[in-house]
Motif scaffolding. Structure first.
Motif, PDB file in Angstrom:
ATOM      1  N   TYR A  99       0.806  -1.225   0.000  1.00  0.00           N
ATOM      2  CA  TYR A  99       0.000   0.000   0.000  1.00  0.00           C
ATOM      3  C   TYR A  99       0.830   1.262   0.000  1.00  0.00           C
ATOM      4  O   TYR A  99       0.508   2.235  -0.686  1.00  0.00           O
ATOM      5  CB  TYR A  99      -0.960  -0.007   1.204  1.00  0.00           C
ATOM      6  N   GLN A 105      -2.463   2.083  -3.181  1.00  0.00           N
ATOM      7  CA  GLN A 105      -3.546   3.017  -2.871  1.00  0.00           C
ATOM      8  C   GLN A 105      -3.629   4.152  -3.885  1.00  0.00           C
ATOM      9  O   GLN A 105      -4.714   4.628  -4.206  1.00  0.00           O
ATOM     10  CB  GLN A 105      -3.398   3.566  -1.459  1.00  0.00           C
ATOM     11  N   GLY A 175     -12.311   6.119   0.128  1.00  0.00           N
ATOM     12  CA  GLY A 175     -11.240   5.860  -0.830  1.00  0.00           C
ATOM     13  C   GLY A 175     -10.723   7.096  -1.535  1.00  0.00           C
ATOM     14  O   GLY A 175      -9.511   7.257  -1.732  1.00  0.00           O
ATOM     15  N   VAL A 179      -8.687   8.705   2.687  1.00  0.00           N
ATOM     16  CA  VAL A 179      -7.371   8.126   2.388  1.00  0.00           C
ATOM     17  C   VAL A 179      -6.417   9.164   1.786  1.00  0.00           C
ATOM     18  O   VAL A 179      -5.321   9.383   2.315  1.00  0.00           O
ATOM     19  CB  VAL A 179      -7.503   6.893   1.470  1.00  0.00           C
ATOM     20  N   ILE A 334      -6.509  -1.592   3.434  1.00  0.00           N
ATOM     21  CA  ILE A 334      -6.675  -0.335   4.171  1.00  0.00           C
ATOM     22  C   ILE A 334      -6.684  -0.605   5.672  1.00  0.00           C
ATOM     23  O   ILE A 334      -6.083   0.125   6.459  1.00  0.00           O
ATOM     24  CB  ILE A 334      -7.975   0.379   3.734  1.00  0.00           C
TER      25      ILE A 334
END
Length: 436
Positions: A99, A105, A175, A179, A334
């Protein structure tokens, strides 16, 4: 349960029996530490763990409608497992590297933004910007005012309320909201992005529940006072053909070539956003984050009709892969890499409930009042420009619009989550720089 029913059950698109066989194989390899820490191994681990949790979460009554369902369970159980040291450190580190190191991500966020924004028909986008975007801005301002007042009564300072409550709630979801905002926070302030995200997602979960309740109440208000709303399919108080209704671009079926082209286009637009971010002047001493430039560029390209339909179809297909069939990878990742369970739990209290409620009410009041002044139906403006800014993004939009019985306004919800979210990222870049 009979055999026929069992065959019909699927987990992340895979029939339940073969999925469970693969789940057992992968989990045995994890807990014997025979599985590697490469990308394929990490994806397999996340698909297995997150996939089953996602499906379970979507089947739990009440939880699936009010608390986030599969996405919430697939995030929080792995986060709790890390907290309790129930996942071997090797695979926690592999997931964090997946990530943060190679930054899956970023790939996910960019496709989520592109896949949502590029399917909005350009005339809907253009007509909305004139009246709808100012309505969103008004909602952000009043949400901030209401939040600050509630926070002041409870002894919180302005910086804490604005940065840790208002901005995450009004950021367009998870998202494409919380994030990337955590990354903006870390870049501008030098603070811990994981700690910021854990608090943000807890607060956003509170707000999402409140948005669903308020959406149902607004629907009842519209039925009681019909002049406050239209026919639930339009936003503007204009019965002529100029009234804008939900409309998406009709896309051709994508082949593998179009999907591959989608990666190139999304990558090129993101690269352009990074260049702009690097050379653009700072605002109040802070750089505008590349995600904000990325969304603004997508909006311009959409309106200019530059990106071919076959490319948009490829981008949307890849987005659907991430959001529908890779939900386990997305949300379990996540949970493991970005969500500090102890920080999440620490924010769940009465203070958070009260302040979140104040922010949501502020968003509703501001969008309803300002929307009415600009010629919008106040109930519909409050639902789309207010509640769909304050909920958990795409999934939250569906539930909120369902509770309000206004599914025909999904394009406006997408504008709130994507364009509105980008605006909040710009604001966050500036506010973080000023307050910290």
């Amino acid at each position: 349960m009979d055999t026929k029913t069992m065959k019909d059950i699927k987990i992340q698109g895979v029939p339940v029996i073969p999925f469970m066989i693969m789940f057992v194989i992968i989990m045995v390899s994890v807990y014997t530490e025979c599985l590697g820490d490469d990308i394929l191994s990490t994806v397999a681990f996340l698909l297995a763990l997150g996939g089953i949790l996602f499906e379970i979460g979507n089947k739990i009554p009440v939880f699936n409608k009010w608390v986030g369902g599969g996405s919430m369970l697939a995030m929080m159980v792995p986060s709790w497992m890390v907290y309790k040291e129930l996942i071997p450190p090797k695979y926690v580190e592999a997931t964090v590297n997946f990530y943060d190191g190679i930054s899956f991500q970023t790939l996910f966020i960019c496709f989520l933004m592109a896949g949502s924004l590029l399917v909005i028909e350009k005339n809907t986008l253009v007509k909305s910007i004139v009246k709808y975007i100012p309505t969103i801005l008004a909602g952000i301002v009043t949400a901030c005012i209401f939040g600050i007042i509630a926070g002041a009564v409870m002894g919180y300072d302005v910086a804490d309320i604005v940065c840790n409550y208002v901005l995450p709630i009004m950021g367009g979801g998870n998202g494409a909201g919380a994030v990337p905002m955590s990354q903006v926070y870390a870049e501008v302030t030098g603070g811990d992005k994981d700690a910021f995200y854990a608090k943000a997602i807890a607060i956003l979960t509170f707000a999402n529940i409140l948005c669903i309740v308020v959406a149902a109440l607004l629907n009842g208000l519209g039925k009681q006072f019909p002049k406050l709303t239209g026919d639930s399919t339009q936003l503007m108080r204009d019965s002529s053909s100029n009234a804008v209704k939900d409309k998406n671009v009709e896309l051709p079926k994508a082949s593998l070539r179009e999907c591959a082209n989608g990666f190139l286009w999304v990558g090129a637009v993101f690269a352009a956003a990074c260049v702009i971010k690097n050379f653009a002047p700072k605002v109040a001493g802070a750089s505008i984050h590349q995600y904000a430039w990325f969304v603004l560029l997508l909006a311009i390209l959409n309106v200019a009709d530059v990106i071919p339909l076959y490319v948009r179809s490829g981008i949307k297909t890849v987005t659907d892969l991430f959001t529908k069939n890779w939900s386990g990878v997305v949300f379990a990742g996540i949970g493991i890499a970005l969500t500090d369970f102890s920080e999440f739990i620490s924010v769940i209290n009465m203070d958070t409930l009260v302040i979140s409620l104040a922010v949501v009410i502020g968003a509703v009041v501001g969008t309803a009042a300002f929307g009415f002044l600009l010629g919008l139906y106040p109930v519909d403006a409050a639902v789309t420009a207010g509640l769909c800014m304050a909920n958990r993004g795409g999934g939250g939009d569906v539930v909120v619009l369902g509770a309000a019985e206004r599914m025909e306004l999904m394009s406006y919800a997408a504008i709130s989550s994507r364009i509105g979210g980008a605006i909040v990222l710009i604001i966050a870049s500036i506010i973080f720089g000023i307050l910290y």
